[in-house]
Design an enzyme around this catalytic site. Sequence first.
Site, short mmCIF file in Angstrom:
data_model
loop_
_atom_site.label_atom_id
_atom_site.label_comp_id
_atom_site.label_asym_id
_atom_site.label_seq_id
_atom_site.Cartn_x
_atom_site.Cartn_y
_atom_site.Cartn_z
N LEU A 96 0.76 -1.31 0.08
CA LEU A 96 -0.11 -0.12 0.03
C LEU A 96 0.81 1.15 0.01
CD1 LEU A 96 -2.82 -1.00 2.56
CD2 LEU A 96 -3.08 -0.69 0.02
N GLU A 110 -10.97 1.16 7.22
CA GLU A 110 -10.81 0.20 8.24
C GLU A 110 -9.38 0.24 9.06
OE1 GLU A 110 -11.02 -3.06 5.65
OE2 GLU A 110 -9.17 -2.82 4.65
N LYS A 115 -5.75 -0.29 10.01
CA LYS A 115 -4.40 -1.10 9.83
C LYS A 115 -3.97 -1.92 10.81
CE LYS A 115 -0.42 -0.40 7.00
NZ LYS A 115 0.50 -1.28 7.71
N ARG A 159 3.43 -12.86 3.17
CA ARG A 159 3.74 -11.85 2.14
C ARG A 159 4.64 -12.38 1.37
NH1 ARG A 159 1.62 -7.13 0.98
NH2 ARG A 159 1.05 -6.78 3.03
N GLU A 215 -4.50 -10.56 8.40
CA GLU A 215 -3.29 -10.21 9.32
C GLU A 215 -3.53 -11.05 10.43
OE1 GLU A 215 -0.29 -7.25 9.08
OE2 GLU A 215 -1.92 -7.53 7.59
#
Length: 676
Positions: free
Chosen positions: A87, A115, A117, A138, A175
Site C-alpha cells: 500500500l 478500516e 490497519k 507475504r 493479518e
Amino acid sequence: MSANEKNQARHRITELTQEIRDHQFKYYVLDAPTISDAKFDALLKELSALEAKNPELLEPDSPSLGVGGGFATSFAQHDHIEKMMSLDNAFDADELNSWFDRIEKESPSPQYLCELKVDGLAINLLYENGQLVRALTRGNGVTGEDVTLNVKTIKGLPHVLKGKNIPAQIEVRGEVFFPVAAFNQLNEELEEAGKPLFANPRNSAAGSLRQKDPRITASRPLSVVVHGVGANDGLVFDNQSDAYVELLKLGLPISHRFRVCDTREAVLEFIDFYNKHRHDVEHEIDGIVIKVDSIAEQRKLGFTSRAPKWAIAFKYPPEEVTTKLLDIKVSVGRTGRVTPFAFMEPVKVAGSTVTNATLHNQEEIERKGVLIGDTVIIRKAGDVIPEVLGPVIDKRTGKEKKFVMPTHCPECGSQLKAITEGDVDIRCTNQRSCPAQLRERIFYIGSRSALDIDVLGLEAAIAMLADKIIDDEGDLFNLTEAKLIKSEFFTKKDGTPGKNVEKLLAALEEAKSRPLWRTIVALSIRHVGPTAAQALATRLGSMDAISKASVAEFADIDGVGGVIAESIVEWFSVDWHQSIIKKWSAAGVAMQNKVGKAKPQTLAGLTIVVTGGLENFTRDSIAETITAHGGKPSSSVSKKTDYVLVGSDPGSKLAKAQELGVTIIDEAKFLELLNG
C-alpha cells in the site's frame, strides 16, 4: 482390478489420507480431537487395507507408516496465485487530500471504505472447494513462506468454509496478530517465571508464526482478521464492503470496525476517532486503510507496479521517540532477579512522560548494541512497559561507553550469579535480607495478584523496613498500632496514629481469611504465579501437604510441571522460609482450603468468559466463584466457550462471542445458572 476400480481406490486413499492427517493434527497439535479413538482406528484400518491391495498407491508419507505426531513447519516457498500488493502511505492530511484529488478526478463521488490497519503479519489463505490448503506469508509479494500448519492452530480461523455458496478457489488476505491483552498477560507470566520478555505484539506474532513446531504456535493466543480477496473463482460481490459480508458468511473472521464513508470529511473523522482510541482496540494499529468501495471503480483506477491506486494507508505518527540514554542501572526484584534498565532524559510517548525503560538482561543490551550516552529509540504501546528498541548510530559522538553488568548487588553487596546453568538472568544470592528483595516481596504481598491488602504499597513497605517495624514478611501479621506509629509514614504531625494505620490493620485482618492459593502466591516462590498456586491448593488442600510433597508429586499436577516443582521443593527446604509459614500460621493466616459444605457443582463442565464490570463480583471473585461451582473461567473467547458473561462496558470479547455464535448472558442469567 479394472481401471475404474483402480481410480476409485486412488481417490479413496487420497480422501482417507487427508481426513486422517486432519484428525492427527487436531489430536497431536491442537490437543482437541473431534472423533473417538475407535473411529480413528477404523479410518486407519481402511487406509491400510486399500494400500495392501494396491501397493503401487502407497505413498512414502502415508499416515499408515508412522505414528502421526511428527508435524513440523518447513517454510517452503510457494508463489501466490495473485500477487500480494503493498500500500502507498500518507502521513498527513495534505498527502491524503492529494490522493483524494487523484481518485475523484477519475471517479467522481466515490464511496470510501475505511478500516483499521492492523499492526501484525500479512497472510494469504488459499481455500480450494472450501478446504484450507495453504497459508503463505507475504514474502516479496510474489512468493511467500508456507506456514499452513502454524496458521491452522489459530482459533477462530476455519479449516473448512461454511455456507451454501462455497467458491471453487479463493485467496483470502488477512493479518495475524497478537492481542494486546494476551501479550501483556504473556509477558507477566514470563516475568513471573524469570524468562525474557517479548518486545512487542507484532514481533511476538511473527515469532510465534515462524515456529518449526506448530505445537508451540498453538500455545500462543494468536488471532487473525481477514480484509481482502486475491484470486477468486466463485465469490461474487460488487463492493469491498459486500466482500466482507460474503467472507463472514463463509465463517471467516472479519473486523467489524470498518465504515463506508460518502465524503472525505467523514474519512477524516474516522481517522481522528481511532487516533484518539487506538489503545482501546484489542490489537495494535498503526493507521487507517482507505479503499474505494466499488470493485468496478477499483478496476478502472488500476495498479502501479507495487500498489493499488484505489487504496492508501494513512499512517499515524509513530509511537517511537528518541531521547538521550543517560545511564544503565539495574533493579533487583522480589525473587532476586537483576534487571538492567535505561535511565533517560524525560520524553513523552503514548500519552505519558517516561524516564525509565526496560533492557531485560545483558544479552539483550549486547544484541541491541546500546551504549551509555547513546541517543536511543524507545517505544510504548498501550500498557506495555516502555522499551529501548536500539541506538541512533548516526548521532554517536565517540564518548559513549559500554555497559558492564555488576558482579555484586547494588543494594546489599552480595554476589550476583545465575541460579541455573545457561540462565541469561542473574540474581542476588542474599534472598533473606537484601533490602531490594525484601521491600519488593512485601509490596507484592499487598498486590491484587496476592493478598490484596489495602495501604500495603511500596512506600509503606519501605517505611516499615527503614524504621525496623518489621524484619521480614513473617512479621506482617503481628503488626499493632503501637508498632506502626514508630514510623512517620503512619503518624500525623502531632504524633497520633494516621488514618492509614486503622486501614492497614483492618486489611491485614481481612487478608488472613483469603483463599489458600492467594497465600501461596504471596510467598513469592520463584515461578509460582496464580495459575500454579490455584492448582496446588486444589490438589493438595493445605500448606502442610504442599511443604511435604515431592518433586514427582508436584510435577503430576496439571499446571505445575517439573521446573515449578523443583522450585517449590527448594523453597520449602529453607529454614527461614519455614519460619515465615509458622509466623503467619500462628497469626491466623489461612493455611488450608476452607472446610465446609462443598459448593453445588452447577457450572460443572462449563467454560465461561467474563467481560465488563459486574455488580456482585470483582474480577477475582467471579473467577473463584466459577471454579468453586465446577466451571472453568477463561480469558479468551473460542468455539469451546459455553457462555460469555457480559457486564457494563464490555470489551472486544463481546464482539468475538457474537462473531462465533457463543451464548451471551448477563449477570442475572449467570446467577440463575449458579443457583441451578
